[in-house]
Design an enzyme around this catalytic site. Structure first.
Site, PDB file in Angstrom:
ATOM      1  N   SER A 134      69.942 -14.352 -25.064  1.00 22.83           N
ATOM      2  CA  SER A 134      68.821 -14.650 -24.163  1.00 22.83           C
ATOM      3  C   SER A 134      69.008 -15.980 -23.446  1.00 22.83           C
ATOM      4  O   SER A 134      69.800 -16.051 -22.536  1.00 22.83           O
ATOM      5  CB  SER A 134      67.457 -14.559 -24.820  1.00 22.83           C
ATOM      6  N   HIS A 185      64.529 -29.683 -20.304  1.00 23.67           N
ATOM      7  CA  HIS A 185      64.046 -30.497 -19.190  1.00 23.67           C
ATOM      8  C   HIS A 185      63.773 -31.901 -19.727  1.00 23.67           C
ATOM      9  O   HIS A 185      63.116 -32.039 -20.758  1.00 23.67           O
ATOM     10  CB  HIS A 185      62.766 -29.902 -18.597  1.00 23.67           C
ATOM     11  N   CYS A 209      66.863 -12.584 -28.417  1.00 25.26           N
ATOM     12  CA  CYS A 209      66.532 -11.191 -28.651  1.00 25.26           C
ATOM     13  C   CYS A 209      67.035 -10.823 -30.043  1.00 25.26           C
ATOM     14  O   CYS A 209      68.112 -11.259 -30.454  1.00 25.26           O
ATOM     15  CB  CYS A 209      67.215 -10.326 -27.585  1.00 25.26           C
TER      16      CYS A 209
END
Length: 128
Positions: free
Chosen positions: A67, A72, A87
């Protein structure tokens, strides 16, 4: 569609840490953490928000075969947000996701961390 979604909001991170402001350093950190966790990176993008300002934050995404990882940074606030989603279709990658998050938490060494864990789509996944 079953998976595990981990998020972390970090505060009190040392703004002088290279991954806080340097896209290459953040990429190297993410590559190492992904490899150490046993997950598989397949593509990536890292970007400094204001390329002409060496104090600006960085955002980065690693697409995983399982996935994704998103990071950030806000050096001016001493803040970092982390997003790890895996996943679990076919095999349970939850422990690998936790290992990836733990590696990033250790690297950023925040004063404060709020971590959330969400099981995704458990009710929507048909029984096999």
């Amino acid at each position: 569609m079953q998976g595990l979604h981990l998020t972390a909001d970090l505060g009190g991170v040392d703004a002088s840490l290279a991954p806080m402001r340097d896209a290459g350093a953040l990429a190297a950190l993410c590559h190492a953490a992904v490899a150490q966790s046993g997950l598989t990176g397949v593509a990536e993008l890292f970007h400094r928000f204001a390329p002409d300002d060496p104090q600006s934050g960085v955002t980065g995404v690693v697409l995983l075969a399982e996935s994704h990882l998103a990071v950030h940074t806000w050096p001016e606030l001493g803040g970092v947000t982390l997003d790890v989603y895996v996943c679990n279709y076919g095999t349970d990658n939850s422990a690998k996701a936790e290992a990836l998050l733990d590696a990033l938490l250790k690297a950023f060494a925040p004063r404060d961390a709020e971590v959330q864990r969400l099981s995704r789509a458990a009710a929507a996944t048909p029984a096999v």
